[in-house]
Design a protein around this motif. Sequence first.
Motif, PDB file in Angstrom:
ATOM      1  N   THR A  54      60.459  27.398  63.935  1.00  0.00           N
ATOM      2  CA  THR A  54      60.379  26.519  65.104  1.00  0.00           C
ATOM      3  C   THR A  54      60.224  25.067  64.664  1.00  0.00           C
ATOM      4  O   THR A  54      60.868  24.181  65.223  1.00  0.00           O
TER       5      THR A  54
ATOM      6  N   ARG B  70      69.671  22.752  72.805  1.00  0.00           N
ATOM      7  CA  ARG B  70      70.776  23.578  73.257  1.00  0.00           C
ATOM      8  C   ARG B  70      71.432  24.251  72.062  1.00  0.00           C
ATOM      9  O   ARG B  70      71.428  23.733  70.955  1.00  0.00           O
ATOM     10  N   GLY B  71      72.002  25.370  72.297  1.00  0.00           N
ATOM     11  CA  GLY B  71      72.885  25.994  71.331  1.00  0.00           C
ATOM     12  C   GLY B  71      72.287  26.357  70.002  1.00  0.00           C
ATOM     13  O   GLY B  71      71.313  27.086  69.920  1.00  0.00           O
ATOM     14  N   ARG B  72      72.877  25.804  68.980  1.00  0.00           N
ATOM     15  CA  ARG B  72      72.655  26.309  67.627  1.00  0.00           C
ATOM     16  C   ARG B  72      71.214  26.293  67.152  1.00  0.00           C
ATOM     17  O   ARG B  72      70.766  27.228  66.522  1.00  0.00           O
TER      18      ARG B  72
ATOM     19  N   GLY C  47      68.368  26.435  68.868  1.00  0.00           N
ATOM     20  CA  GLY C  47      67.612  27.465  69.573  1.00  0.00           C
ATOM     21  C   GLY C  47      67.992  28.867  69.129  1.00  0.00           C
ATOM     22  O   GLY C  47      67.124  29.720  68.921  1.00  0.00           O
ATOM     23  N   ARG C  48      69.277  29.113  68.976  1.00  0.00           N
ATOM     24  CA  ARG C  48      69.725  30.440  68.522  1.00  0.00           C
ATOM     25  C   ARG C  48      69.255  30.729  67.105  1.00  0.00           C
ATOM     26  O   ARG C  48      68.914  31.863  66.786  1.00  0.00           O
ATOM     27  N   ARG C  49      69.222  29.726  66.271  1.00  0.00           N
ATOM     28  CA  ARG C  49      68.788  29.943  64.881  1.00  0.00           C
ATOM     29  C   ARG C  49      67.309  30.275  64.791  1.00  0.00           C
ATOM     30  O   ARG C  49      66.888  30.963  63.879  1.00  0.00           O
ATOM     31  N   THR C  50      66.515  29.786  65.736  1.00  0.00           N
ATOM     32  CA  THR C  50      65.105  30.190  65.734  1.00  0.00           C
ATOM     33  C   THR C  50      64.987  31.637  66.195  1.00  0.00           C
ATOM     34  O   THR C  50      64.164  32.388  65.676  1.00  0.00           O
ATOM     35  N   GLU C  51      65.810  32.035  67.168  1.00  0.00           N
ATOM     36  CA  GLU C  51      65.794  33.421  67.637  1.00  0.00           C
ATOM     37  C   GLU C  51      66.261  34.373  66.549  1.00  0.00           C
ATOM     38  O   GLU C  51      65.752  35.486  66.433  1.00  0.00           O
ATOM     39  N   ASP C  52      67.236  33.949  65.757  1.00  0.00           N
ATOM     40  CA  ASP C  52      67.763  34.774  64.663  1.00  0.00           C
ATOM     41  C   ASP C  52      66.879  34.701  63.417  1.00  0.00           C
ATOM     42  O   ASP C  52      67.190  35.320  62.402  1.00  0.00           O
ATOM     43  N   LYS C  53      65.805  33.910  63.477  1.00  0.00           N
ATOM     44  CA  LYS C  53      64.884  33.718  62.350  1.00  0.00           C
ATOM     45  C   LYS C  53      65.536  33.018  61.162  1.00  0.00           C
ATOM     46  O   LYS C  53      65.082  33.135  60.035  1.00  0.00           O
ATOM     47  N   LYS C  54      66.621  32.275  61.415  1.00  0.00           N
ATOM     48  CA  LYS C  54      67.247  31.503  60.345  1.00  0.00           C
ATOM     49  C   LYS C  54      66.549  30.159  60.171  1.00  0.00           C
ATOM     50  O   LYS C  54      66.659  29.529  59.127  1.00  0.00           O
TER      51      LYS C  54
END
Length: 95
Positions: free
Chosen positions: A46, A32-34, A36-43
């Motif tokens: 996976t 959840r949350g951070r 998953g978003r960090r993988t989408e933002d490429k930070k």
Amino acid sequence: MMMKMLTPSNEYLEKAKRMSCDDAERLMARMRGRFGRRTEDKKLSTIEALALQLEFEDEALAEWREKMLDIRVKHKDWFPCADRPNQEIDAGQNT
């Protein structure tokens, strides 16, 4: 405000790399949350996100077990297996 970037430990990176695709998919579904978003933002890659999620879940499980142990000790009459946590509960069913 700048947030500290989390980095997974080598131990959890290795665990994440050894996961089957099915297990990785199940873990990502719980993510959840951070992370998953960090993988989408490429930070995070996976693998890094999986490693952080594994570490987070292990820490949460350890905390839950500690709390349950305290509850079991305080309320032995509530838990039929308080003194034998790895055995099945005898529900009194006739088989």
